[in-house]
Structures are given as C-alpha cells and as structure tokens.
Design an enzyme around this catalytic site. Sequence first.
Site, PDB file in Angstrom:
ATOM      1  N   ASN A  62       0.871  -1.174   0.000  1.00  0.00           N
ATOM      2  CA  ASN A  62       0.000   0.000   0.000  1.00  0.00           C
ATOM      3  C   ASN A  62       0.906   1.222   0.000  1.00  0.00           C
ATOM      4  O   ASN A  62       1.507   1.545   1.012  1.00  0.00           O
ATOM      5  CB  ASN A  62      -0.879  -0.048   1.264  1.00  0.00           C
ATOM      6  CG  ASN A  62      -1.700   1.216   1.439  1.00  0.00           C
ATOM      7  OD1 ASN A  62      -1.789   2.047   0.526  1.00  0.00           O
ATOM      8  ND2 ASN A  62      -2.302   1.374   2.617  1.00  0.00           N
ATOM      9  N   TRP A  63       1.009   1.862  -1.167  1.00  0.00           N
ATOM     10  CA  TRP A  63       1.953   2.981  -1.290  1.00  0.00           C
ATOM     11  C   TRP A  63       1.397   4.262  -0.677  1.00  0.00           C
ATOM     12  O   TRP A  63       2.100   5.261  -0.577  1.00  0.00           O
ATOM     13  CB  TRP A  63       2.320   3.198  -2.762  1.00  0.00           C
ATOM     14  CG  TRP A  63       3.050   2.030  -3.387  1.00  0.00           C
ATOM     15  CD1 TRP A  63       3.402   0.840  -2.767  1.00  0.00           C
ATOM     16  CD2 TRP A  63       3.538   1.924  -4.736  1.00  0.00           C
ATOM     17  NE1 TRP A  63       4.067   0.024  -3.654  1.00  0.00           N
ATOM     18  CE2 TRP A  63       4.165   0.658  -4.874  1.00  0.00           C
ATOM     19  CE3 TRP A  63       3.507   2.786  -5.836  1.00  0.00           C
ATOM     20  CZ2 TRP A  63       4.750   0.237  -6.072  1.00  0.00           C
ATOM     21  CZ3 TRP A  63       4.086   2.363  -7.034  1.00  0.00           C
ATOM     22  CH2 TRP A  63       4.709   1.104  -7.143  1.00  0.00           C
ATOM     23  N   LYS A  64       0.137   4.259  -0.309  1.00  0.00           N
ATOM     24  CA  LYS A  64      -0.516   5.437   0.303  1.00  0.00           C
ATOM     25  C   LYS A  64      -0.289   6.680  -0.568  1.00  0.00           C
ATOM     26  O   LYS A  64      -0.263   6.579  -1.786  1.00  0.00           O
ATOM     27  CB  LYS A  64      -0.011   5.622   1.730  1.00  0.00           C
ATOM     28  CG  LYS A  64      -0.136   4.329   2.552  1.00  0.00           C
ATOM     29  CD  LYS A  64       0.080   4.523   4.012  1.00  0.00           C
ATOM     30  CE  LYS A  64      -0.028   3.174   4.721  1.00  0.00           C
ATOM     31  NZ  LYS A  64       0.033   3.268   6.162  1.00  0.00           N
TER      32      LYS A  64
ATOM     33  N   HIS B 124      -9.344   1.132   5.019  1.00  0.00           N
ATOM     34  CA  HIS B 124      -8.041   1.324   5.656  1.00  0.00           C
ATOM     35  C   HIS B 124      -8.187   2.254   6.861  1.00  0.00           C
ATOM     36  O   HIS B 124      -9.009   3.173   6.857  1.00  0.00           O
ATOM     37  CB  HIS B 124      -7.034   1.915   4.654  1.00  0.00           C
ATOM     38  CG  HIS B 124      -5.652   1.892   5.202  1.00  0.00           C
ATOM     39  ND1 HIS B 124      -5.176   2.879   6.034  1.00  0.00           N
ATOM     40  CD2 HIS B 124      -4.672   0.964   5.112  1.00  0.00           C
ATOM     41  CE1 HIS B 124      -3.945   2.561   6.406  1.00  0.00           C
ATOM     42  NE2 HIS B 124      -3.614   1.405   5.860  1.00  0.00           N
TER      43      HIS B 124
ATOM     44  N   GLU C 293      -6.535   4.659   7.876  1.00  0.00           N
ATOM     45  CA  GLU C 293      -6.391   6.099   7.617  1.00  0.00           C
ATOM     46  C   GLU C 293      -7.665   6.673   7.026  1.00  0.00           C
ATOM     47  O   GLU C 293      -8.014   7.834   7.275  1.00  0.00           O
ATOM     48  CB  GLU C 293      -5.169   6.324   6.710  1.00  0.00           C
ATOM     49  CG  GLU C 293      -3.877   6.142   7.515  1.00  0.00           C
ATOM     50  CD  GLU C 293      -2.769   5.403   6.790  1.00  0.00           C
ATOM     51  OE1 GLU C 293      -2.763   5.383   5.548  1.00  0.00           O
ATOM     52  OE2 GLU C 293      -1.895   4.826   7.480  1.00  0.00           O
TER      53      GLU C 293
ATOM     54  N   GLU D 165      -5.084  -4.911  10.800  1.00  0.00           N
ATOM     55  CA  GLU D 165      -4.041  -3.904  10.974  1.00  0.00           C
ATOM     56  C   GLU D 165      -4.307  -3.116  12.249  1.00  0.00           C
ATOM     57  O   GLU D 165      -5.080  -2.145  12.237  1.00  0.00           O
ATOM     58  CB  GLU D 165      -4.039  -2.935   9.792  1.00  0.00           C
ATOM     59  CG  GLU D 165      -3.824  -3.602   8.451  1.00  0.00           C
ATOM     60  CD  GLU D 165      -3.306  -2.613   7.402  1.00  0.00           C
ATOM     61  OE1 GLU D 165      -2.187  -2.809   6.949  1.00  0.00           O
ATOM     62  OE2 GLU D 165      -4.012  -1.645   7.093  1.00  0.00           O
TER      63      GLU D 165
ATOM     64  N   GLY E 115       2.680   2.305  10.646  1.00  0.00           N
ATOM     65  CA  GLY E 115       3.599   3.419  10.422  1.00  0.00           C
ATOM     66  C   GLY E 115       4.333   3.866  11.668  1.00  0.00           C
ATOM     67  O   GLY E 115       4.976   4.917  11.679  1.00  0.00           O
TER      68      GLY E 115
ATOM     69  N   SER F 118       3.710  -2.086  10.248  1.00  0.00           N
ATOM     70  CA  SER F 118       5.170  -2.125  10.419  1.00  0.00           C
ATOM     71  C   SER F 118       5.788  -3.475  10.070  1.00  0.00           C
ATOM     72  O   SER F 118       6.739  -3.912  10.707  1.00  0.00           O
ATOM     73  CB  SER F 118       5.561  -1.684  11.837  1.00  0.00           C
ATOM     74  OG  SER F 118       5.112  -0.364  12.077  1.00  0.00           O
TER      75      SER F 118
ATOM     76  N   GLY G 266       2.975  -1.103   4.254  1.00  0.00           N
ATOM     77  CA  GLY G 266       2.984   0.323   3.928  1.00  0.00           C
ATOM     78  C   GLY G 266       4.412   0.802   3.667  1.00  0.00           C
ATOM     79  O   GLY G 266       4.938   0.683   2.564  1.00  0.00           O
ATOM     80  N   GLY G 267       5.040   1.324   4.699  1.00  0.00           N
ATOM     81  CA  GLY G 267       6.375   1.937   4.571  1.00  0.00           C
ATOM     82  C   GLY G 267       7.375   1.075   3.821  1.00  0.00           C
ATOM     83  O   GLY G 267       8.073   1.561   2.908  1.00  0.00           O
TER      84      GLY G 267
HETATM   85  P1  PGA Z   1       2.976   0.279   7.603  1.00  0.00           P
HETATM   86  O1  PGA Z   1       1.503   0.468   6.988  1.00  0.00           O
HETATM   87  O2  PGA Z   1       3.537  -1.000   7.013  1.00  0.00           O
HETATM   88  O3  PGA Z   1       3.735   1.498   7.174  1.00  0.00           O
HETATM   89  O4  PGA Z   1       2.823   0.183   9.080  1.00  0.00           O
HETATM   90  C1  PGA Z   1       0.657  -0.635   6.806  1.00  0.00           C
HETATM   91  C2  PGA Z   1      -0.655  -0.175   6.257  1.00  0.00           C
HETATM   92  O5  PGA Z   1      -1.143   0.892   6.644  1.00  0.00           O
HETATM   93  O6  PGA Z   1      -1.277  -0.875   5.422  1.00  0.00           O
END
Ligand code: PGA
Length: 252
Positions: free
Chosen positions: A10-12, A96, A98, A168, A174, A214, A235-236
Amino acid sequence: MSRKLFIAGNWKMNTSQAEATDLAKALVEAIGSVDQVDLAVCPPAVYLSSVANALAGSNIALGGQNVFYEDNGAFTGELSTAMLKDVGCKYVILGHSERRHVIGESDEFINRKVFKALADGLLVILCVGELLEQRQAGQTDEVVVEQIKIGLEGVQGSDMANVTIAYEPVWAIGTGVTASPDQAQEVHAMIRNLLAEMYDDSVADATIIQYGGSVKPSNAAELLGQPDIDGALVGGAALKAADFAGIVRAGM
Ligand code: PGA
C-alpha cells in the site's frame, strides 16, 4: 487447509510518477516472476496507469487504495469500480484505518463500497483493526468483530473467495511498533472463528487474512509463520523494492 500467501504493498500518498514507475520496475525485476505468493501493489490513483504499464507481463497485480459505490455522475473526487478496472486494477483496499480515522469513513459507508466492488468484480482487501486505547481497554475483539460484521453485511459466502481481510492494529501502522506474532495470531484466529460463525468452516478456512502494521523484512518470517497469518499488507516497507522483495522472500 492450504492458503496461498498474499502480500500487497500500500503505497498510500507517496511517490512521484517517476518514482512510482521506477519502484514498479524494480519490483518486477526482483519478484515479478514469483508465483508461490500472490502479489499486488496499490499506488496512488493518478499513477495507476503508469504502474500498470511497468507491471505488464509480471505476476504483480495492481490495486486501488479506495473506490466509490456509484457508477458515475456528480461525485467530485471519487473513482468508480469501472475506472479502476479500466486501468488494470484487480484489487481494491477498503476500510483502511487512515480512511476510517483521518477521513472519517464509517463501517456502513465502507460496507456499501465493499458490496459494490464485489458486485463489479474487484477483489476486496477489507482492513480492520483497533486503536491503541481500544486495545488497552480490552476492546480489540469487540471492535474487530463489529468492523467485520458491518463491513461484510450482505456479502454471501460464495463471494468470500473475493475478499481478503487485513488485520491492521492502528497502533502498529507506520509506527515501527509491530504486533508480536502471538498478539497478531490471536486476533487472526478470532477473525477466522468469526468467519466460521458468519459463514461456515470452509469459508473460514479459505479466507486470506493478512497482517499489516510495520511489517519489514526482519519481522516478516515470524509473522507469516503463524498458522492464521496468510500474508501482509505493507505500507512503509513497500516503498523500497529491496524491502518489499525481502518480505515476499520471507514468505516463500
Ligand atoms: P505500515 O503500513 O507497514 O507502514 O505500518 C501498513 C498499512 O497501513 O497498510
């Protein structure tokens, strides 16, 4: 029970167009022919077409980060399922954390989108997870159960082959803090039991439940080694080809 691991990036709201295509090309080189694990990346919507071109011919599928539940019309800023499919998306991430906690999406709103995405042939990654204060108050199961029950309302067992659940924990996203393999496994097993109650054992056994929060190359093997963890939503670490490839290899 043999579930194929599914690892998605997930590149956000990250990358420029050039960075997105470079990243996609680097991923194709590193893991583009992997077939033991299902793979997808979800770039920002404006780069979907360029990333689709870069991924062409590889085993890495494309996904959107969101979609709306109407077909077309006066919905400024929204994207339809047909638009995502038109540019090559197979998957869409919905719910998600966010979008739930920063943008304010409710379970009912997410459910409408889940329903529409499935009806139109997109594979859904439905994200669920508790906030830190909810975990500390012992409400993790209650929160996750409600998100899944409402998120999947009206979704039939026969459609569940097209749904991945991503657990998650919000406090792990993050932050660099990962849920321990035991903490994650406990919630994953609870989710699988819930799916058995809502549907039946065969749906529960077959549903892919990803962990997200993470995930990195150094913790992926242990997380993916848990009996009810069937993949990762990353994500990251999905923004660096070497890290994402390292996570995929940890699952092979
Ligand atoms: P993260 O994000 O790996 O940066 O913690 C995961 C996500 O939000 O899908």
